[in-house]
Design a protein around this motif. Structure first.
Motif, short mmCIF file in Angstrom:
data_model
loop_
_atom_site.label_atom_id
_atom_site.label_comp_id
_atom_site.label_asym_id
_atom_site.label_seq_id
_atom_site.Cartn_x
_atom_site.Cartn_y
_atom_site.Cartn_z
N PRO A 1 0.79 -1.25 0.00
CA PRO A 1 0.00 0.00 0.00
C PRO A 1 0.82 1.29 0.00
O PRO A 1 0.40 2.29 -0.58
N ARG A 2 1.99 1.30 0.63
CA ARG A 2 2.81 2.52 0.65
C ARG A 2 3.29 2.92 -0.74
O ARG A 2 3.75 4.04 -0.95
N SER A 3 3.12 2.04 -1.69
CA SER A 3 3.52 2.36 -3.07
C SER A 3 2.72 3.54 -3.62
O SER A 3 3.24 4.30 -4.44
N VAL A 4 1.50 3.69 -3.18
CA VAL A 4 0.67 4.81 -3.64
C VAL A 4 1.32 6.13 -3.25
O VAL A 4 1.45 7.04 -4.08
N GLU A 5 1.76 6.24 -2.02
CA GLU A 5 2.42 7.47 -1.57
C GLU A 5 3.76 7.66 -2.29
O GLU A 5 4.13 8.78 -2.62
N ARG A 6 4.48 6.58 -2.56
CA ARG A 6 5.75 6.69 -3.31
C ARG A 6 5.49 7.27 -4.70
O ARG A 6 6.25 8.11 -5.19
N LEU A 7 4.41 6.82 -5.34
CA LEU A 7 4.06 7.35 -6.66
C LEU A 7 3.75 8.83 -6.58
O LEU A 7 4.16 9.61 -7.46
N ARG A 8 3.01 9.24 -5.56
CA ARG A 8 2.70 10.67 -5.40
C ARG A 8 3.98 11.48 -5.22
O ARG A 8 4.14 12.55 -5.82
N ARG A 9 4.89 11.00 -4.38
CA ARG A 9 6.15 11.71 -4.15
C ARG A 9 6.98 11.77 -5.42
O ARG A 9 7.61 12.79 -5.71
N LEU A 10 6.99 10.68 -6.18
CA LEU A 10 7.73 10.68 -7.45
C LEU A 10 7.14 11.70 -8.40
O LEU A 10 7.87 12.48 -9.03
N GLN B 1 -6.17 3.50 -7.69
CA GLN B 1 -5.33 4.16 -6.69
C GLN B 1 -4.01 4.64 -7.30
O GLN B 1 -3.59 5.78 -7.06
N VAL B 2 -3.37 3.79 -8.08
CA VAL B 2 -2.05 4.17 -8.63
C VAL B 2 -2.18 5.20 -9.75
O VAL B 2 -1.32 6.07 -9.89
N VAL B 3 -3.26 5.13 -10.52
CA VAL B 3 -3.47 6.15 -11.55
C VAL B 3 -3.73 7.50 -10.88
O VAL B 3 -3.19 8.53 -11.30
N ALA B 4 -4.52 7.51 -9.81
CA ALA B 4 -4.77 8.75 -9.08
C ALA B 4 -3.48 9.33 -8.51
O ALA B 4 -3.33 10.54 -8.40
N ALA B 5 -2.54 8.46 -8.17
CA ALA B 5 -1.26 8.90 -7.60
C ALA B 5 -0.26 9.34 -8.66
O ALA B 5 0.77 9.90 -8.33
N GLY B 6 -0.55 9.08 -9.94
CA GLY B 6 0.33 9.56 -11.00
C GLY B 6 0.83 8.53 -11.98
O GLY B 6 1.52 8.87 -12.93
N ALA B 7 0.54 7.26 -11.77
CA ALA B 7 1.01 6.23 -12.70
C ALA B 7 0.39 6.42 -14.07
O ALA B 7 -0.80 6.70 -14.20
#
Length: 162
Positions: free
Chosen positions: A81-90, A116-122
């Motif tokens: 789950p912390r991958s979502v925040e990593r994507l946002r930070r990236l 979730q990951v698309v919302a974070a920027g993927a």
């Protein structure tokens, strides 16, 4: 180890992107330059515990940044789950540098995590188990994944309440 040994073969075979793990490349800048000289687009991959700062100096060279959302090695692992925040930070790091490589995520991607990951920027999603082991079949699983990833496009934009 030593992915640079294989880059020319993959480029000759027609690969458009060549992506290497930062953990496997002691001379990451040189490896990314080698990829570009071979006529492919260079990408860099980060394992879940590798800090984003480890690629900060090579971000301008990268056409793609792959964030692993599981430990690499085998399919069927649970999404971290912390991958979502990593994507946002990236995404924030990339905006600060005014660069726009693809942001790819690999591991545990299914209909739930896709949104979730698309919302974070993927911008690129890799899915294996959720597609190939889907009881309803590959085509239906891909359609469900695409629909999940596109839910953001259908949601109304929020207005600033000031």
């Amino acid at each position: 180890e030593k992915p640079e040994r294989y880059l020319a073969d993959f480029a000759a075979a027609g690969a458009n992107y060549l992506t290497v793990h930062v953990e496997a490349c002691p001379h990451l800048h040189a490896t990314l330059e080698q990829i570009r000289k071979l006529g492919a687009l260079p990408g860099v991959t980060l394992n879940p515990a590798t800090p984003l700062t480890s690629i900060e100096e090579v971000l301008p060279q990268a056409a793609l940044v792959l964030v692993m959302s599981v430990e690499p090695g085998f399919g069927g692992q649970t999404f971290i789950p912390r991958s979502v925040e990593r994507l946002r930070r990236l995404r924030t790091m990339l905006r600060a540098e005014s660069i726009t490589p693809e942001i790819e995520v690999d591991g545990g991607i299914d209909a739930e995590t896709a949104a979730q990951v698309v919302a974070a920027g993927a911008t690129v999603l890799v899915a294996g188990t959720s597609i190939y082991r889907a009881p309803e079949g590959v085509a239906a699983a891909i359609a469900r994944l695409r629909a999940s990833a596109k839910t953001l496009a259908r949601q109304p934009k929020r207005r600033n309440s000031r």
